[in-house]
Motif scaffolding. Structure first.
Motif, mmCIF file in Angstrom:
data_model
loop_
_atom_site.group_PDB
_atom_site.id
_atom_site.type_symbol
_atom_site.label_atom_id
_atom_site.label_comp_id
_atom_site.label_asym_id
_atom_site.label_seq_id
_atom_site.Cartn_x
_atom_site.Cartn_y
_atom_site.Cartn_z
ATOM 1 N N GLY B 58 0.815 -1.209 0.000
ATOM 2 C CA GLY B 58 0.000 0.000 0.000
ATOM 3 C C GLY B 58 0.851 1.262 0.000
ATOM 4 N N LEU B 59 2.085 1.151 0.525
ATOM 5 C CA LEU B 59 2.935 2.339 0.598
ATOM 6 C C LEU B 59 3.361 2.813 -0.784
ATOM 7 C CD1 LEU B 59 5.156 1.608 3.694
ATOM 8 C CD2 LEU B 59 3.046 2.877 3.515
ATOM 9 N N ARG B 60 3.315 1.908 -1.780
ATOM 10 C CA ARG B 60 3.645 2.366 -3.138
ATOM 11 C C ARG B 60 2.621 3.363 -3.621
ATOM 12 N NH1 ARG B 60 4.334 -3.356 -4.707
ATOM 13 N NH2 ARG B 60 6.282 -3.887 -3.685
ATOM 14 N N ASP B 61 1.361 3.153 -3.237
ATOM 15 C CA ASP B 61 0.334 4.119 -3.612
ATOM 16 C C ASP B 61 0.596 5.463 -2.953
ATOM 17 O OD1 ASP B 61 -0.802 2.117 -5.001
ATOM 18 O OD2 ASP B 61 -2.362 1.651 -3.537
ATOM 19 N N VAL B 62 1.071 5.422 -1.708
ATOM 20 C CA VAL B 62 1.390 6.681 -1.030
ATOM 21 C C VAL B 62 2.476 7.425 -1.805
ATOM 22 C CG1 VAL B 62 2.090 7.721 1.130
ATOM 23 C CG2 VAL B 62 0.822 5.591 1.169
ATOM 24 N N ALA B 63 3.490 6.676 -2.242
ATOM 25 C CA ALA B 63 4.566 7.297 -3.016
ATOM 26 C C ALA B 63 4.013 7.886 -4.307
ATOM 27 C CB ALA B 63 5.651 6.268 -3.313
ATOM 28 N N LEU B 64 3.095 7.158 -4.923
ATOM 29 C CA LEU B 64 2.484 7.646 -6.169
ATOM 30 C C LEU B 64 1.753 8.959 -5.936
ATOM 31 C CD1 LEU B 64 1.511 7.100 -9.109
ATOM 32 C CD2 LEU B 64 -0.401 5.872 -8.123
ATOM 33 N N VAL B 65 0.963 9.000 -4.864
ATOM 34 C CA VAL B 65 0.214 10.229 -4.565
ATOM 35 C C VAL B 65 1.170 11.380 -4.276
ATOM 36 C CG1 VAL B 65 -1.321 11.284 -2.887
ATOM 37 C CG2 VAL B 65 -1.863 9.061 -3.801
ATOM 38 N N PHE B 66 2.235 11.087 -3.543
ATOM 39 C CA PHE B 66 3.226 12.123 -3.253
ATOM 40 C C PHE B 66 3.822 12.681 -4.532
ATOM 41 C CE2 PHE B 66 4.251 11.625 1.351
ATOM 42 C CZ PHE B 66 4.199 12.959 1.600
ATOM 43 N N ALA B 67 4.212 11.767 -5.425
ATOM 44 C CA ALA B 67 4.848 12.200 -6.662
ATOM 45 C C ALA B 67 3.900 13.053 -7.483
ATOM 46 C CB ALA B 67 5.291 10.977 -7.463
ATOM 47 N N LEU B 68 2.614 12.703 -7.472
ATOM 48 C CA LEU B 68 1.652 13.457 -8.266
ATOM 49 C C LEU B 68 1.376 14.826 -7.666
ATOM 50 C CD1 LEU B 68 -1.155 11.043 -9.410
ATOM 51 C CD2 LEU B 68 0.337 12.417 -10.809
ATOM 52 N N LEU B 69 1.223 14.858 -6.341
ATOM 53 C CA LEU B 69 0.712 16.075 -5.721
ATOM 54 C C LEU B 69 1.806 17.050 -5.316
ATOM 55 C CD1 LEU B 69 -2.344 14.995 -3.639
ATOM 56 C CD2 LEU B 69 -2.084 15.439 -6.030
ATOM 57 N N ALA B 70 3.075 16.632 -5.427
ATOM 58 C CA ALA B 70 4.147 17.540 -5.039
ATOM 59 C C ALA B 70 4.070 18.827 -5.851
ATOM 60 C CB ALA B 70 5.487 16.861 -5.240
ATOM 61 N N ALA B 71 3.573 18.720 -7.083
ATOM 62 C CA ALA B 71 3.563 19.889 -7.963
ATOM 63 C C ALA B 71 2.629 20.982 -7.438
ATOM 64 C CB ALA B 71 3.141 19.473 -9.365
ATOM 65 N N ILE B 72 1.583 20.582 -6.706
ATOM 66 C CA ILE B 72 0.541 21.564 -6.370
ATOM 67 C C ILE B 72 1.087 22.673 -5.488
ATOM 68 C CG2 ILE B 72 -1.645 21.834 -5.187
ATOM 69 C CD1 ILE B 72 -2.599 19.599 -6.524
ATOM 70 N N THR B 73 1.893 22.286 -4.493
ATOM 71 C CA THR B 73 2.417 23.305 -3.595
ATOM 72 C C THR B 73 3.259 24.309 -4.369
ATOM 73 O OG1 THR B 73 2.678 21.432 -2.148
ATOM 74 C CG2 THR B 73 3.390 23.531 -1.323
ATOM 75 N N VAL B 74 4.046 23.789 -5.294
ATOM 76 C CA VAL B 74 4.943 24.703 -5.999
ATOM 77 C C VAL B 74 4.154 25.566 -6.971
ATOM 78 C CG1 VAL B 74 5.796 23.488 -8.044
ATOM 79 C CG2 VAL B 74 7.365 24.754 -6.630
ATOM 80 N N VAL B 75 3.066 25.017 -7.523
ATOM 81 C CA VAL B 75 2.212 25.847 -8.376
ATOM 82 C C VAL B 75 1.553 26.936 -7.536
ATOM 83 C CG1 VAL B 75 0.138 25.853 -9.782
ATOM 84 C CG2 VAL B 75 1.804 24.071 -10.097
ATOM 85 N N ALA B 76 1.069 26.567 -6.349
ATOM 86 C CA ALA B 76 0.473 27.571 -5.460
ATOM 87 C C ALA B 76 1.497 28.635 -5.122
ATOM 88 C CB ALA B 76 -0.034 26.901 -4.189
ATOM 89 N N PHE B 77 2.731 28.202 -4.913
ATOM 90 C CA PHE B 77 3.793 29.153 -4.578
ATOM 91 C C PHE B 77 4.039 30.123 -5.718
ATOM 92 C CE2 PHE B 77 8.390 29.891 -4.955
ATOM 93 C CZ PHE B 77 8.514 30.786 -3.915
#
Lengths: 236, 103, 107, 139
Positions: B58-77
């Motif tokens: 299940g932790l692979r899915d967590v890594a997947l979500v992290f990789a996908l959503l990391a962009a959002i913070t930087v876009v917000a920034f």
């Protein structure tokens, strides 16, 4: 932009000599109180037996009747359905409070940025796909409505940040419907099972799997819409 | 094999601690933000290693979500909280940046 | 392959687990402290994003993949963006943390 | 000490740290961060104690509770952000006066003049001045 610091708002916030927190006596009392909390909680944690069965065995025992194979999903949507229903209602209430406080700020986004557009074209479909995958996964592995809703809501935030807006046609009642769908379907199904003589929110084991998936799909949509709308920070 | 994965995860965690230094120091806001993005990447690697070491797919899915959503913070920034004037870019670059933003 | 690190694989795994848990716990506490003590609000928010990240790894260590997923999506996706947008709306003229001057483009 | 109790103790530390910052800081965004840290500490205690099971799997009931708690926490954070922006729109700054525990209105104007025009002009239309009034406070 020379010398903004002296004229800008934060400059004045700094310069106005904020009261630097509570005075020394109050701080001492606070520290003593917090030390008591720390010691109390730490002793409570350490005095617990290092191995405790918890409710895991009970959940495992009743798992076949819940309609799903993943214990956390079973607890969320079947064994403790009340919690989840009311939690969805809390989300909705928070949004209601935000909407009644303020209209959404006018969007001053600089218009379309080619980099962001390209990023969106890559990321947004993938994120929607992953949200669907997590929703489906919830039945038998880590995942479910909350995680899928959070990913989908984050997609909404990304689209909003890159200047995409909801089309006018979806802005009104379809959006409200999406926000309400989770709570509405959850309570409707919960009430519907009462026709068969069962208590509120207890699904018949035969159809539990399908019902839970339907509720989760609706809840995903609602959670996503609510999170994105909360990010917007006002009534659109 | 598990011990190797754990050791690698530990090493990556140590590099993450080293990256924290940049968050604390970073002269511009962009430096701090990028250091946080670097943490996101490191976290993906650590989670994948942990998924193997702890035998918990299940932790692979967590890594997947992290990789996908990391962009959002930087876009917000970049869209909300970044002031390019503070960056040590040259004047032509800044003008081009503005023109791109306004077009 | 199991004997890459020779003396008693199980002992090594136990030591490494302990080191990993201890480091993660200390890192979380340190990040929380720095977040709350930081003089600069922007730095505090960035540290808080890092805090959420470390917390997600701790959920992973505690066999709570569901919570790690939710924390990854919310901590990395929604909360960070929410706080950054809030800071930008709070201090629109703040050097270093501001959205670009919007009026200068239009007028 | 097992990892479960180790993380539960870290959670206790976070609770205390967050409570301290919540009461000491005047700025509302800092209070919000402190509130989130405290919440994370509570979650950590719950999930840490849920991991004390003898089997490989953890106790799913606290995990489900924390899962809903995380989503509620982000909703509460969003609501608090909007409230904070309203406080700034009406009072000119997003901080509480610690001595009285009340909001200090901007009406008796302190020394620097900036911030005042933006607040009054913005609140007339009910719009947050943070976005509309960027030009207003250049004296």
């Amino acid at each position: 932009m020379p010398d903004t610091r002296s004229t800008s708002v934060p400059g004045t916030v700094r310069a106005r000599a904020l009261p630097a927190g509570p005075g020394p006596t109050a701080r001492l009392i606070l520290l003593l109180l917090l030390a008591a909390v720390l010691v109390g909680l730490a002793t409570a944690v350490l005095s617990l037996p290092p191995v405790a069965p918890g409710l895991g065995a009970v959940v495992t025992e009743h798992l076949p009747a819940s309609g799903v194979e993943h214990p956390v999903t079973a607890v969320l949507l079947n064994f403790r359905g009340y919690d989840t229903l009311l939690e969805l209602a809390v989300l909705w209430l928070a949004l209601l409070a935000v909407w009644s406080l303020t209209p959404a700020p006018l969007a001053h986004e600089p218009t379309a940025n080619p980099m962001l557009a390209a990023l969106n074209q890559l990321l947004a479909p993938l994120m929607i796909l992953v949200a669907g995958y997590l929703l489906w996964n919830g039945g038998h592995a880590p995942g479910g409505a909350f995680q899928a809703g959070a990913v989908l809501g984050a997609t909404g935030v990304l689209l909003h940040l890159s200047g995409r807006r909801l089309p006018r046609a979806v802005d009104g009642w379809p959006l409200r419907l999406a926000l309400l769908l989770g709570v509405a379907l959850f309570s409707l199904i919960g009430l519907a099972v009462m026709a068969g003589g069962a208590p509120f929110l207890t699904y018949p084991p035969a159809s539990a799997g399908g019902l839970i998936l339907a509720i989760e799909a609706a809840a995903t949509l609602s959670i996503a819409a609510t999170l994105a709308a909360l990010f917007l920070g006002g009534r659109p | 094999m598990s011990s190797l994965y754990l050791a690698l995860a530990l090493f990556l965690l140590l590099t993450l601690v080293a990256g924290l230094w940049r968050v604390g120091r970073g002269p511009t806001a962009a430096d701090r933000m990028l250091a946080a993005q670097l943490f996101g990447t490191t976290a993906v690697a650590i989670l994948l290693l942990l998924a193997e070491a702890m035998d918990s797919p299940g932790l692979r899915d967590v890594a997947l979500v992290f990789a996908l959503l990391a962009a959002i913070t930087v876009v917000a920034f970049t869209r909300r909280a970044w002031q390019p004037e503070r960056l040590p870019t040259s004047e032509p670059e800044r003008l081009a940046e503005r023109a791109g933003g306004a077009a | 392959m199991e004997t890459l690190i020779t003396p008693g694989n199980d002992a090594w795994v136990a030591v490494l687990n302990l080191l990993l848990d201890g480091l993660l716990g200390l890192l979380l506490l340190w990040l929380a402290w720095r977040t709350l003590a930081s003089a600069d609000l922007f730095r505090a928010i960035v540290l808080f994003i890092a805090f959420g990240l470390v917390l997600a790894m701790i959920w992973a260590r505690l066999d709570a993949a569901d919570i790690a997923l939710a924390e990854a999506a919310i901590g990395a996706g929604v909360t960070g963006a929410l706080l950054l947008a809030a800071l930008a709306r709070l201090h629109p003229d703040r050097p270093g943390t501001q959205a670009r001057p919007r009026g200068s483009d239009a007028s | 000490m097992t990892p479960a109790s180790l993380y539960a103790l870290v959670g206790v530390g976070l609770i205390v740290l967050g409570l301290y910052a919540l009461s000491v800081h005047a700025h509302l965004l800092r209070k919000l961060l402190a509130f989130n840290v405290t919440g994370s500490g509570v979650f950590l205690v719950l999930v840490g104690l849920a991991r004390r099971t003898p089997a490989a799997a953890a106790d799913p009931v606290p995990q489900a509770m924390v899962l809903t708690g995380i989503v509620v926490a982000v909703a509460a954070t969003a609501l608090a952000v909007v409230l904070m922006l309203r406080v700034q729109a009406t009072c000119g700054r997003a901080a509480l006066n610690d001595d009285l525990g009340t909001l200090e209105p901007l009406q008796p104007p302190p020394t620097p003049p900036a911030g005042g025009p933006a607040a009054s002009a913005g609140s007339a239309e009910g719009a947050p001045p943070a976005l509309t009034g960027t030009t207003a406070h250049a004296p």
